[in-house]
Design a protein around this motif. Sequence first.
Motif, mmCIF file in Angstrom:
data_model
loop_
_atom_site.group_PDB
_atom_site.id
_atom_site.type_symbol
_atom_site.label_atom_id
_atom_site.label_comp_id
_atom_site.label_asym_id
_atom_site.label_seq_id
_atom_site.Cartn_x
_atom_site.Cartn_y
_atom_site.Cartn_z
ATOM 1 N N VAL A 67 0.690 -1.155 -0.120
ATOM 2 C CA VAL A 67 -0.028 0.191 0.053
ATOM 3 C C VAL A 67 0.758 1.410 -0.022
ATOM 4 C CG1 VAL A 67 -2.110 -1.007 1.039
ATOM 5 C CG2 VAL A 67 -0.061 -0.238 2.505
ATOM 6 N N THR A 68 1.949 1.352 -0.789
ATOM 7 C CA THR A 68 3.022 2.305 -0.767
ATOM 8 C C THR A 68 3.106 3.075 -2.067
ATOM 9 O OG1 THR A 68 4.437 0.711 -1.396
ATOM 10 C CG2 THR A 68 4.526 1.096 0.714
ATOM 11 N N ASN A 69 2.036 3.156 -2.876
ATOM 12 C CA ASN A 69 2.339 3.595 -4.297
ATOM 13 C C ASN A 69 1.613 5.186 -4.167
ATOM 14 O OD1 ASN A 69 3.250 1.556 -5.530
ATOM 15 N ND2 ASN A 69 1.500 0.653 -5.962
ATOM 16 N N PHE A 70 2.228 5.828 -3.255
ATOM 17 C CA PHE A 70 1.751 7.293 -3.347
ATOM 18 C C PHE A 70 2.946 8.404 -3.454
ATOM 19 C CE2 PHE A 70 -0.480 4.656 0.321
ATOM 20 C CZ PHE A 70 -1.511 4.753 -0.354
ATOM 21 N N MET A 71 2.783 9.515 -4.014
ATOM 22 C CA MET A 71 3.910 10.372 -4.412
ATOM 23 C C MET A 71 4.365 11.241 -3.225
ATOM 24 S SD MET A 71 1.956 12.080 -7.772
ATOM 25 C CE MET A 71 3.494 12.836 -8.387
ATOM 26 N N MET A 72 3.792 10.819 -2.203
ATOM 27 C CA MET A 72 4.261 11.589 -1.015
ATOM 28 C C MET A 72 4.359 10.690 0.200
ATOM 29 S SD MET A 72 2.729 15.464 -0.973
ATOM 30 C CE MET A 72 1.249 15.015 -1.322
ATOM 31 N N ASP A 73 5.363 10.505 0.869
ATOM 32 C CA ASP A 73 5.383 9.448 2.003
ATOM 33 C C ASP A 73 5.285 9.986 3.448
ATOM 34 O OD1 ASP A 73 7.839 10.855 2.386
ATOM 35 O OD2 ASP A 73 9.092 9.301 1.966
ATOM 36 N N ASP A 74 4.846 11.309 3.478
ATOM 37 C CA ASP A 74 4.533 11.794 4.824
ATOM 38 C C ASP A 74 3.149 12.294 5.061
ATOM 39 O OD1 ASP A 74 4.429 14.068 3.024
ATOM 40 O OD2 ASP A 74 5.843 15.244 4.470
ATOM 41 N N LEU A 75 2.263 11.571 4.341
ATOM 42 C CA LEU A 75 0.851 11.801 4.284
ATOM 43 C C LEU A 75 0.017 11.148 5.493
ATOM 44 C CD1 LEU A 75 -0.692 11.432 0.726
ATOM 45 C CD2 LEU A 75 -0.249 13.425 1.869
ATOM 46 N N ALA A 76 -0.952 11.751 6.244
ATOM 47 C CA ALA A 76 -1.763 11.058 7.329
ATOM 48 C C ALA A 76 -2.721 10.313 6.451
ATOM 49 C CB ALA A 76 -2.165 12.208 8.141
ATOM 50 N N LEU A 77 -2.820 9.103 6.658
ATOM 51 C CA LEU A 77 -3.799 8.225 5.860
ATOM 52 C C LEU A 77 -4.908 7.572 6.641
ATOM 53 C CD1 LEU A 77 -1.447 7.043 3.101
ATOM 54 C CD2 LEU A 77 -3.044 8.728 2.730
ATOM 55 N N ASP A 78 -5.769 7.385 6.248
ATOM 56 C CA ASP A 78 -6.908 6.145 6.946
ATOM 57 C C ASP A 78 -6.842 5.094 6.070
ATOM 58 O OD1 ASP A 78 -7.450 8.222 8.554
ATOM 59 O OD2 ASP A 78 -9.462 8.733 7.838
ATOM 60 N N PHE A 79 -6.545 3.933 6.691
ATOM 61 C CA PHE A 79 -6.719 2.644 5.969
ATOM 62 C C PHE A 79 -7.735 1.946 6.324
ATOM 63 C CE2 PHE A 79 -2.263 3.905 6.023
ATOM 64 C CZ PHE A 79 -1.749 3.571 4.846
ATOM 65 N N ALA A 80 -8.427 1.562 5.447
ATOM 66 C CA ALA A 80 -9.818 0.768 5.338
ATOM 67 C C ALA A 80 -9.529 -0.972 5.723
ATOM 68 C CB ALA A 80 -10.703 0.759 4.187
ATOM 69 N N LEU A 81 -9.413 -1.573 6.842
ATOM 70 C CA LEU A 81 -9.418 -3.016 7.116
ATOM 71 C C LEU A 81 -10.568 -3.718 7.060
ATOM 72 C CD1 LEU A 81 -6.966 -2.385 10.218
ATOM 73 C CD2 LEU A 81 -6.390 -2.253 7.640
ATOM 74 N N LEU A 82 -10.375 -4.875 6.422
ATOM 75 C CA LEU A 82 -11.618 -5.978 6.575
ATOM 76 C C LEU A 82 -11.732 -6.530 7.924
ATOM 77 C CD1 LEU A 82 -11.152 -8.394 3.322
ATOM 78 C CD2 LEU A 82 -12.611 -6.172 3.772
ATOM 79 N N PRO A 83 -12.885 -6.519 8.554
ATOM 80 C CA PRO A 83 -13.116 -7.149 9.708
ATOM 81 C C PRO A 83 -12.357 -8.667 10.246
ATOM 82 C CG PRO A 83 -15.256 -6.470 8.706
ATOM 83 C CD PRO A 83 -14.328 -6.328 7.767
ATOM 84 N N GLY A 84 -11.820 -8.706 11.025
ATOM 85 C CA GLY A 84 -11.042 -10.091 11.365
ATOM 86 C C GLY A 84 -9.785 -9.451 11.775
ATOM 87 N N GLN A 85 -8.925 -10.733 11.487
ATOM 88 C CA GLN A 85 -7.515 -10.631 11.800
ATOM 89 C C GLN A 85 -6.735 -9.789 10.508
ATOM 90 O OE1 GLN A 85 -5.873 -11.436 14.478
ATOM 91 N NE2 GLN A 85 -3.770 -11.317 13.803
ATOM 92 N N ASN A 86 -5.852 -8.848 11.068
ATOM 93 C CA ASN A 86 -5.165 -7.904 10.347
ATOM 94 C C ASN A 86 -3.736 -8.027 10.564
ATOM 95 O OD1 ASN A 86 -7.097 -6.370 8.219
ATOM 96 N ND2 ASN A 86 -8.178 -6.727 9.830
ATOM 97 N N GLU A 87 -2.763 -8.044 9.414
ATOM 98 C CA GLU A 87 -1.401 -7.914 9.736
ATOM 99 C C GLU A 87 -0.875 -6.449 8.925
ATOM 100 O OE1 GLU A 87 2.036 -10.789 9.187
ATOM 101 O OE2 GLU A 87 1.607 -9.620 7.474
ATOM 102 N N VAL A 88 -0.299 -5.676 9.699
ATOM 103 C CA VAL A 88 0.141 -4.274 9.285
ATOM 104 C C VAL A 88 1.582 -4.008 9.428
ATOM 105 C CG1 VAL A 88 -0.189 -1.750 9.408
ATOM 106 C CG2 VAL A 88 -2.203 -3.351 9.868
ATOM 107 N N VAL A 89 2.239 -3.898 8.266
ATOM 108 C CA VAL A 89 3.654 -3.442 8.486
ATOM 109 C C VAL A 89 3.878 -2.130 8.157
ATOM 110 C CG1 VAL A 89 5.753 -4.265 7.233
ATOM 111 C CG2 VAL A 89 4.242 -5.882 7.526
ATOM 112 N N PHE A 90 4.727 -1.539 8.943
ATOM 113 C CA PHE A 90 5.026 -0.338 8.745
ATOM 114 C C PHE A 90 6.452 0.202 9.231
ATOM 115 C CE2 PHE A 90 3.451 -0.841 12.980
ATOM 116 C CZ PHE A 90 4.302 -0.017 13.918
ATOM 117 N N THR A 91 6.835 1.638 9.135
ATOM 118 C CA THR A 91 7.932 2.058 9.784
ATOM 119 C C THR A 91 7.698 3.468 10.248
ATOM 120 O OG1 THR A 91 8.698 3.109 7.580
ATOM 121 C CG2 THR A 91 9.574 1.049 8.058
ATOM 122 N N TYR A 92 8.415 3.780 11.383
ATOM 123 C CA TYR A 92 8.330 5.165 11.951
ATOM 124 C C TYR A 92 9.358 5.954 11.274
ATOM 125 C CZ TYR A 92 8.861 8.425 15.528
ATOM 126 O OH TYR A 92 9.251 10.035 16.240
#
Length: 217
Positions: free
Chosen positions: A64-89
Amino acid sequence: MRISRVTAVCKSLLAGMLVLALAGCASSISRVETWDGEPANAAEAATLKAPGEIQVSRVNGKSVTNFMMDDLALDFALLPGQNEVVFTYKTIWARSDVVENGESKVHVVESEPQVVRFDANPGAVYRFDFEKPATRAEAEQMIETFSAVIVSDSGQEVASSSDWDPRQSVAARTPVTGASAEGSGAAATGTALEQLKSVWATASEEEKRAFLRWAFE
């Protein structure tokens, strides 16, 4: 002289396209769907709010990284149930020392990839919570042991992050449909703006700065 004028016009048009693309990104991708196809429970999706310091790269195996700017505040829609989210700070701090030609004017403090797994309830809202350093020194000190927690809209902590091991990553939640695959191929050979977005998403920070200097000079 004519060639110079044509070059100037082309740069102006390209810069205008870039500005429009950036504006479009800010307004149209504020909520990012994290699945392929059309799952039946998409209407019940939960929301994970990520501030600019948190850069989500994968959700349930989907990039989910195909954005022109990498410092945007974004909302991610997650399907109900178990989710795995990979990220960096990632935080950026202005340099106070003398900057030589070609050197970056900022210090970047970035964590190793983190992963967090949790059960998302239908329609619920979650957010990242983490320590916010006041200085670059504090940021560099905390980055070694960085961890974020996921907090529900009621303030309850539901999960905490840990170092990501790609060998233990989950597969994509839903398959790509035929229509989606065709759409991806069309984007790869689509308009100049679509191609520009694609190239921008894979460019390094230095390449982006060099392009902006060229486009607006």
